[in-house]
Design a protein around this motif. Structure first.
Motif, PDB file in Angstrom:
ATOM      1  N   MET A 137      80.653 -29.564 -14.596  1.00 32.32           N
ATOM      2  CA  MET A 137      81.337 -30.831 -14.312  1.00 32.32           C
ATOM      3  C   MET A 137      82.825 -30.656 -14.046  1.00 32.32           C
ATOM      4  SD  MET A 137      79.427 -33.102 -17.269  1.00 32.32           S
ATOM      5  CE  MET A 137      80.227 -34.604 -16.714  1.00 32.32           C
ATOM      6  N   GLY A 138      83.383 -29.520 -14.409  1.00 29.10           N
ATOM      7  CA  GLY A 138      84.808 -29.306 -14.200  1.00 29.10           C
ATOM      8  C   GLY A 138      85.637 -30.069 -15.217  1.00 29.10           C
ATOM      9  N   PRO A 139      86.876 -30.411 -14.867  1.00 32.05           N
ATOM     10  CA  PRO A 139      87.749 -31.135 -15.823  1.00 32.05           C
ATOM     11  C   PRO A 139      87.183 -32.480 -16.254  1.00 32.05           C
ATOM     12  CG  PRO A 139      89.017 -30.250 -13.990  1.00 32.05           C
ATOM     13  CD  PRO A 139      87.579 -30.071 -13.635  1.00 32.05           C
ATOM     14  N   GLN A 140      86.295 -33.063 -15.459  1.00 31.13           N
ATOM     15  CA  GLN A 140      85.718 -34.357 -15.831  1.00 31.13           C
ATOM     16  C   GLN A 140      84.820 -34.254 -17.058  1.00 31.13           C
ATOM     17  OE1 GLN A 140      83.717 -35.860 -12.378  1.00 31.13           O
ATOM     18  NE2 GLN A 140      85.608 -36.118 -11.194  1.00 31.13           N
ATOM     19  N   ALA A 141      84.417 -33.039 -17.429  1.00 32.27           N
ATOM     20  CA  ALA A 141      83.568 -32.877 -18.604  1.00 32.27           C
ATOM     21  C   ALA A 141      84.273 -33.306 -19.884  1.00 32.27           C
ATOM     22  CB  ALA A 141      83.113 -31.425 -18.712  1.00 32.27           C
ATOM     23  N   GLN A 142      85.596 -33.254 -19.900  1.00 36.12           N
ATOM     24  CA  GLN A 142      86.329 -33.644 -21.106  1.00 36.12           C
ATOM     25  C   GLN A 142      86.198 -35.137 -21.398  1.00 36.12           C
ATOM     26  OE1 GLN A 142      90.345 -32.282 -20.626  1.00 36.12           O
ATOM     27  NE2 GLN A 142      89.771 -30.119 -20.516  1.00 36.12           N
ATOM     28  N   GLN A 143      85.816 -35.929 -20.406  1.00 36.86           N
ATOM     29  CA  GLN A 143      85.614 -37.355 -20.613  1.00 36.86           C
ATOM     30  C   GLN A 143      84.165 -37.702 -20.936  1.00 36.86           C
ATOM     31  OE1 GLN A 143      87.068 -39.236 -17.086  1.00 36.86           O
ATOM     32  NE2 GLN A 143      89.164 -38.430 -17.314  1.00 36.86           N
ATOM     33  N   ASN A 144      83.284 -36.710 -20.917  1.00 39.60           N
ATOM     34  CA  ASN A 144      81.881 -36.945 -21.235  1.00 39.60           C
ATOM     35  C   ASN A 144      81.731 -37.206 -22.731  1.00 39.60           C
ATOM     36  OD1 ASN A 144      79.049 -36.321 -21.938  1.00 39.60           O
ATOM     37  ND2 ASN A 144      78.884 -35.773 -19.776  1.00 39.60           N
ATOM     38  N   PRO A 145      81.002 -38.251 -23.135  1.00 44.61           N
ATOM     39  CA  PRO A 145      80.845 -38.553 -24.577  1.00 44.61           C
ATOM     40  C   PRO A 145      80.215 -37.406 -25.350  1.00 44.61           C
ATOM     41  CG  PRO A 145      80.160 -40.421 -23.234  1.00 44.61           C
ATOM     42  CD  PRO A 145      80.395 -39.296 -22.289  1.00 44.61           C
ATOM     43  N   GLN A 146      79.243 -36.723 -24.749  1.00 47.03           N
ATOM     44  CA  GLN A 146      78.605 -35.604 -25.437  1.00 47.03           C
ATOM     45  C   GLN A 146      79.596 -34.478 -25.664  1.00 47.03           C
ATOM     46  OE1 GLN A 146      75.219 -34.046 -23.378  1.00 47.03           O
ATOM     47  NE2 GLN A 146      74.722 -32.534 -24.966  1.00 47.03           N
ATOM     48  N   PHE A 147      80.438 -34.218 -24.653  1.00 45.49           N
ATOM     49  CA  PHE A 147      81.464 -33.174 -24.786  1.00 45.49           C
ATOM     50  C   PHE A 147      82.460 -33.545 -25.886  1.00 45.49           C
ATOM     51  CE2 PHE A 147      85.407 -31.047 -23.761  1.00 45.49           C
ATOM     52  CZ  PHE A 147      84.998 -29.771 -23.382  1.00 45.49           C
ATOM     53  N   VAL A 148      82.874 -34.802 -25.927  1.00 47.90           N
ATOM     54  CA  VAL A 148      83.819 -35.257 -26.953  1.00 47.90           C
ATOM     55  C   VAL A 148      83.205 -35.132 -28.336  1.00 47.90           C
ATOM     56  CG1 VAL A 148      85.149 -37.226 -27.768  1.00 47.90           C
ATOM     57  CG2 VAL A 148      85.007 -36.765 -25.314  1.00 47.90           C
ATOM     58  N   GLN A 149      81.910 -35.476 -28.462  1.00 49.73           N
ATOM     59  CA  GLN A 149      81.248 -35.375 -29.747  1.00 49.73           C
ATOM     60  C   GLN A 149      81.163 -33.933 -30.217  1.00 49.73           C
ATOM     61  OE1 GLN A 149      80.398 -37.772 -31.700  1.00 49.73           O
ATOM     62  NE2 GLN A 149      79.345 -36.530 -33.265  1.00 49.73           N
ATOM     63  N   LEU A 150      80.808 -33.029 -29.321  1.00 49.93           N
ATOM     64  CA  LEU A 150      80.755 -31.612 -29.686  1.00 49.93           C
ATOM     65  C   LEU A 150      82.124 -31.086 -30.099  1.00 49.93           C
ATOM     66  CD1 LEU A 150      78.399 -30.249 -26.877  1.00 49.93           C
ATOM     67  CD2 LEU A 150      77.822 -30.543 -29.289  1.00 49.93           C
ATOM     68  N   GLN A 151      83.148 -31.495 -29.357  1.00 52.52           N
ATOM     69  CA  GLN A 151      84.500 -31.061 -29.682  1.00 52.52           C
ATOM     70  C   GLN A 151      84.930 -31.570 -31.059  1.00 52.52           C
ATOM     71  OE1 GLN A 151      87.440 -32.371 -26.856  1.00 52.52           O
ATOM     72  NE2 GLN A 151      88.805 -30.655 -27.296  1.00 52.52           N
ATOM     73  N   ARG A 152      84.573 -32.816 -31.400  1.00 50.39           N
ATOM     74  CA  ARG A 152      84.934 -33.383 -32.691  1.00 50.39           C
ATOM     75  C   ARG A 152      84.201 -32.678 -33.825  1.00 50.39           C
ATOM     76  NH1 ARG A 152      83.521 -38.167 -31.689  1.00 50.39           N
ATOM     77  NH2 ARG A 152      85.530 -38.873 -30.860  1.00 50.39           N
ATOM     78  N   GLU A 153      82.926 -32.385 -33.634  1.00 51.52           N
ATOM     79  CA  GLU A 153      82.166 -31.696 -34.672  1.00 51.52           C
ATOM     80  C   GLU A 153      82.696 -30.283 -34.891  1.00 51.52           C
ATOM     81  OE1 GLU A 153      78.097 -31.758 -33.652  1.00 51.52           O
ATOM     82  OE2 GLU A 153      77.874 -33.942 -33.801  1.00 51.52           O
ATOM     83  N   GLY A 154      83.070 -29.616 -33.794  1.00 51.20           N
ATOM     84  CA  GLY A 154      83.628 -28.278 -33.940  1.00 51.20           C
ATOM     85  C   GLY A 154      84.932 -28.276 -34.709  1.00 51.20           C
ATOM     86  N   GLU A 155      85.784 -29.239 -34.437  1.00 49.47           N
ATOM     87  CA  GLU A 155      87.055 -29.323 -35.161  1.00 49.47           C
ATOM     88  C   GLU A 155      86.833 -29.606 -36.637  1.00 49.47           C
ATOM     89  OE1 GLU A 155      89.263 -32.265 -33.133  1.00 49.47           O
ATOM     90  OE2 GLU A 155      89.742 -30.988 -31.394  1.00 49.47           O
ATOM     91  N   GLN A 156      85.847 -30.436 -36.963  1.00 44.88           N
ATOM     92  CA  GLN A 156      85.561 -30.731 -38.367  1.00 44.88           C
ATOM     93  C   GLN A 156      85.080 -29.485 -39.098  1.00 44.88           C
ATOM     94  OE1 GLN A 156      82.766 -33.960 -38.284  1.00 44.88           O
ATOM     95  NE2 GLN A 156      84.293 -35.497 -37.675  1.00 44.88           N
ATOM     96  N   LEU A 157      84.199 -28.717 -38.450  1.00 46.51           N
ATOM     97  CA  LEU A 157      83.733 -27.480 -39.077  1.00 46.51           C
ATOM     98  C   LEU A 157      84.882 -26.491 -39.281  1.00 46.51           C
ATOM     99  CD1 LEU A 157      80.330 -26.869 -37.235  1.00 46.51           C
ATOM    100  CD2 LEU A 157      80.668 -27.567 -39.604  1.00 46.51           C
ATOM    101  N   LYS A 158      85.795 -26.421 -38.286  1.00 51.37           N
ATOM    102  CA  LYS A 158      86.950 -25.529 -38.445  1.00 51.37           C
ATOM    103  C   LYS A 158      87.811 -25.936 -39.628  1.00 51.37           C
ATOM    104  CE  LYS A 158      87.481 -24.065 -33.620  1.00 51.37           C
ATOM    105  NZ  LYS A 158      88.367 -24.103 -32.431  1.00 51.37           N
ATOM    106  N   VAL A 159      88.005 -27.237 -39.829  1.00 56.16           N
ATOM    107  CA  VAL A 159      88.815 -27.719 -40.955  1.00 56.16           C
ATOM    108  C   VAL A 159      88.156 -27.349 -42.281  1.00 56.16           C
ATOM    109  CG1 VAL A 159      89.666 -29.788 -42.114  1.00 56.16           C
ATOM    110  CG2 VAL A 159      89.881 -29.566 -39.639  1.00 56.16           C
ATOM    111  N   ILE A 160      86.834 -27.500 -42.380  1.00 52.84           N
ATOM    112  CA  ILE A 160      86.119 -27.177 -43.614  1.00 52.84           C
ATOM    113  C   ILE A 160      86.233 -25.687 -43.922  1.00 52.84           C
ATOM    114  CG2 ILE A 160      83.843 -27.117 -44.686  1.00 52.84           C
ATOM    115  CD1 ILE A 160      83.149 -29.632 -43.087  1.00 52.84           C
ATOM    116  N   ILE A 161      86.040 -24.865 -42.885  1.00 47.42           N
ATOM    117  CA  ILE A 161      86.092 -23.421 -43.100  1.00 47.42           C
ATOM    118  C   ILE A 161      87.506 -22.974 -43.476  1.00 47.42           C
ATOM    119  CG2 ILE A 161      85.862 -21.200 -41.928  1.00 47.42           C
ATOM    120  CD1 ILE A 161      83.582 -22.407 -40.312  1.00 47.42           C
TER     121      ILE A 161
END
Length: 834
Positions: free
Chosen positions: A704-728
């Motif tokens: 999708m290119g740069p437009q992927a950053q606006q995809n809800p699924q992409f945003v959800q994955l990015q948020r979950e990854g950041e949460q796991l990084k904070v826990i670790i």
């Protein structure tokens, strides 16, 4: 009414189906026409023969239609070839006459080299014919600097990997570099001397050319030097890419011409006796060399025309309609200048290329960019200064000659023996004087000594020419060795601006030359070509010459001489030594040795060995010696820390603050690694999940290119990854805090004996004060280093201003000196008149 089906284009129908009311598919047989032959001969009524010649059909039958190197002139009649030859010869004469002024300027400039002494009879017999060498000096110095820098002994080619590096690409780039250097330095003996000759002609004419092609007689690629006078383009062309016609003048001996005709490369036609003729530029060069052509030299003048033609039988066809498009295609047409006969016509495009783009054979090297097609050389830029310096030099020499051997008038009636012959030094000749004083019978002309003002003026002119040609730049030992770094760099940059720009143009020209060579290698090499080198054997693949490897000259486009390279390396070393904590001193020394041209630097300066995992005892020894060491994963971190803590309690470490700091730093490294390894054990599933999430996000970005950053699924994955990084990270911080607390308690327990002993406590206080003092010195040293760096940068600007002011003062002093000399001469003239 019956309907008749139409045949497909270019298909001969032998039957026609006529459907009737009751019966369909009735066949009517038609006579089949025989296919048209390349040459059809039809008898005529008068007993003659009418010949129908189809060049396209004949070319197809003989295979020439598919042979890219076929001589198409063999399939064309004379009434087609003769007009082509006449038109090209006429165009050649027009293009050549359009540059007459350029040729005359070039011819006059060649006389300024001073390679041949001029015997002059004006203003008197035996007047000086010397030429000032300012132009010859500039040309020679440029040639020597450029030749050494652009063509090192190991070869002029280096390669770079395009795209993402990999071992396969790196090996491919290394194979291409080794093969091209082997070809240029070993298999192409003409490359080095012709490159040397090109570098001498380039600063004179301003333009020089290289012709890169595959020579079928030699069975290899060649890159030959083409002088500017031997390559002609239309008047309207500003570059080789824009020129619709490029004409190359080739001198070919009669025997070589016959070989080409017998081999089938040229048409075997009668050309008559070759007439040796030279243009004005060639005659001027021969005059400088002291050579001349004779009538016995059997040399043909061949015009190789890279032009565009619309040949009958070989037209560009529309694939949809099958009709000619009347678009001219690129061809290489060879014409004999003397007879105007066409010797060969060959395609100059790739048959697989739908755009029919012209193949490139020539590379244009420019000294300075001109206002049109040809570049400017030193003849154009300092030719006027060279003429002025030559005129001043001759006037000074003539004035000295007239002053030493004066002439004058004698009284009528005075008879001198052998008066027609001049007096020789030390000779006394008999004179018959009727009477009176002999001194009164002769009056020498008032010749003056050579003028000091004229000598100073010549010096100003010569300095201006040398300054423009960058041949008066500061050498390594000429400057002040105690001068600031910025001053040295500023002086070097100021003295090398012009030469550096010329060097970049040569760099670009050589890059184009290497790319043309690579295209020829990719076309004519076999799939795998083995070759021998000194001490081994190598192999190259034709597929190696693709877009994955960039072929460039080995020379640095920003550095054109060893003087400049040494000065920059010395400056780099000075700055590295001013603050070695933040610099790689080893690399600075290595660059200095390489700039000096030292062979096998590794023997003189061994590279530092990479750090390896050590046992605690070895690390303690390294700490005492002040050498660096580090912790590695999978070590027994607790055992290392226990050993270091026990060692820190000894008196030798307590008295060595630097060793103590290194041991404490190593313990912190072990704590960090130990916490990381614990995290890998506790968060196995979370780590795998984060890796899968990263792969999903990367796949979405590729799709999708740069437009992927606006995809809800992409945003959800990015948020979950950041949460796991904070826990670790939170868990890792807790572990580090626990391990650090345990380390502090263990260290305090070992060092508790210092607190209970007053003497040791006093000694520990002294060590603390000593450590603070060393820290204060390090901070002051860092401040001094930063201040020195600021001075280095500021001195460069100051040096530029000083140089500019010095130039102004020198010009002002020269003007004042000339004015004073002029006033003194005027006063002397007034006194003589009085």
């Amino acid at each position: 009414m019956a309907t008749i089906d139409k045949a497909l284009p270019n298909v001969i129908r032998t039957k026609v189906d006529i459907p009737g009311p009751k019966q369909k598919g009735q066949e009517i047989q038609l006579p089949q026409e025989p296919p048209k032959q390349p040459i059809e001969m039809t008898p005529t009524e008068d007993g003659g023969m009418e010949i129908d010649f189809d060049p396209a059909a004949m070319a197809i039958q003989t295979g020439a239609a598919n042979d890219p190197n076929a001589n198409l002139a063999e399939f064309l009649e004379e009434d087609v070839l003769d007009p082509i030859g006449s038109d090209l010869i006429e165009a050649f004469e027009d293009y050549k006459s359009s540059r007459d002024d350029w040729e005359q300027s070039y011819i006059k400039g060649l006389d300024l080299l001073g390679f041949k002494y001029e015997d002059r009879t004006e203003p008197f017999q035996g007047a000086s014919g010397a030429t000032h060498p300012v132009l010859a000096e500039a040309v020679t110095q440029f040639q020597s600097l450029a030749y050494k820098e652009l063509l090192p002994s190991d070869g002029p080619v280096r390669t770079r990997v395009m795209g993402k590096p990999s071992k396969i690409k790196s090996d491919q780039a290394e194979r291409v570099k080794e093969f091209m250097n082997y070809q240029l330095m070993c298999e192409m003996p003409e490359y080095e001397p012709e490159f040397d000759q090109m570098l001498f002609n380039l600063p004179l004419a301003g333009s020089a050319f290289k012709k890169v092609y595959y020579d079928f007689n030699l069975g290899r690629c060649v890159s030959k030097f083409v002088p500017a006078e031997d390559l002609i383009v239309p008047y309207s062309a500003n570059s080789l890419e824009e020129a619709d016609t490029i004409m190359h003048i080739v001198k070919m001996p009669a025997n070589e011409m016959r070989k080409m005709q017998v081999s089938g490369f040229y048409l075997d036609i009668e050309l008559g006796s070759p007439a040796y003729n030279e243009d004005d530029i060639k005659e001027s060069k021969n005059d400088l060399e002291g050579t001349s052509g004779t009538s016995k030299d059997e040399v043909f003048t061949i015009i190789e025309c890279h032009t565009e033609l619309d040949l009958d039988g070989f037209q560009d066809m529309n694939p949809q309609t099958g009709e000619p498009t009347e678009i001219k295609l690129p061809y290489v047409v060879t014409v004999d200048e003397g007879t105007g006969k066409v010797l060969s016509i060959r395609r100059n495009f790739d048959a697989q290329d739908p755009t029919r783009r012209r193949k490139d054979y020539f590379v244009h090297f420019k000294f300075l960019p001109g206002l049109g097609f040809y570049g400017f050389g030193l003849i154009h830029m300092i030719g006027g200064l060279s003429r002025t310096a030559t005129a001043a030099l001759r006037q000074l020499l003539d004035a000295g000659t007239l002053s030493n051997l004066p002439a004058g008038f004698k009284q009528r009636g005075i008879r001198v023996r052998d008066e027609a012959q001049p007096l020789q030094p030390g000779e006394f000749r008999d004179v018959d004087a009727p009477g009176g004083n002999l001194r009164d019978a002769f009056m020498p002309l008032p010749f003056k000594e050579p003028s000091g003002t004229l000598l100073q003026l010549m010096g100003v002119v010569v300095q201006a020419g040398q300054r423009f040609a960058s041949i008066a730049d500061m050498q390594v030992g000429d400057g002040n060795q105690s001068a600031a770094v910025g001053t040295t760099v500023a002086l070097l940059e100021r003295g090398s601006r012009v030469m550096s720009a010329i060097h970049k143009r040569l760099y670009q020209g050589m890059k184009c030359e290497f790319m043309l060579l690579a295209e020829n290698f990719a076309t004519y090499l076999p799939k795998m070509y083995p070759y021998d080198i000194v001490g081994g054997q190598r192999e190259i693949f034709a597929a190696d010459f693709d877009q994955r490897v960039d072929i460039i000259p080995i020379a640095d486009p920003n550095i054109f001489s060893q003087t400049q390279r040494i000065s920059l390396a010395q400056t780099e070393l000075q700055m590295a030594m001013s603050n070695p904590q933040i610099h790689n001193v080893y690399e600075a020394y290595r660059h200095m040795y390489e700039a000096l041209g030292v062979k096998d630097v590794n023997t003189l300066l061994p590279p530092p060995a990479p750090m390896q995992p050590l046992d605690p005892a070895s690390e303690n020894i390294m700490a005492l010696n002040g050498k660096k060491f580090q912790a590695f994963p999978k070590q027994n971190h607790q055992a290392h820390m226990d050993a270091h803590i026990q060692f820190m309690g000894t008196m030798m470490v307590r008295n060595n603050p630097k060793a103590l700091a290194m041991l404490q730093q190593n313990c912190m490294e072990h704590i960090n690694l130990m916490a990381g390894e614990q995290i890998e054990l506790e968060f196995v599933e979370e780590m795998k999940k984060m890796q899968q999430m990263g792969q999903q996000m990367q796949a979405m970005m590729q799709q999708m290119g740069p437009q992927a950053q606006q995809n809800p699924q992409f945003v959800q994955l990015q948020r979950e990854g950041e949460q796991l990084k904070v826990i670790i990270e939170s868990r890792k911080s807790i572990l580090i805090a626990q391990f650090t607390d345990d380390y502090a308690k263990a260290e305090k327990e070992v060092l508790n004996q210092v607190e209970n002993d007053p003497v040791l406590k006093l000694k520990d206080r002294e060590l603390d004060l000593k450590a603070k003092e060393e820290q204060r010195r390090e901070e002051e040293f860092e401040k001094d280093s930063n201040l020195e760096m600021f001075k280095v940068l500021s001195n460069r600007d100051i040096a530029e201003k000083k140089i500019s002011e010095t130039d102004k003062h020198q010009k002002l002093r020269a003007s004042v000196s000339l004015a004073k000399s002029g006033v003194q001469n005027m006063q002397a003239i007034v006194r003589e008149e009085q």
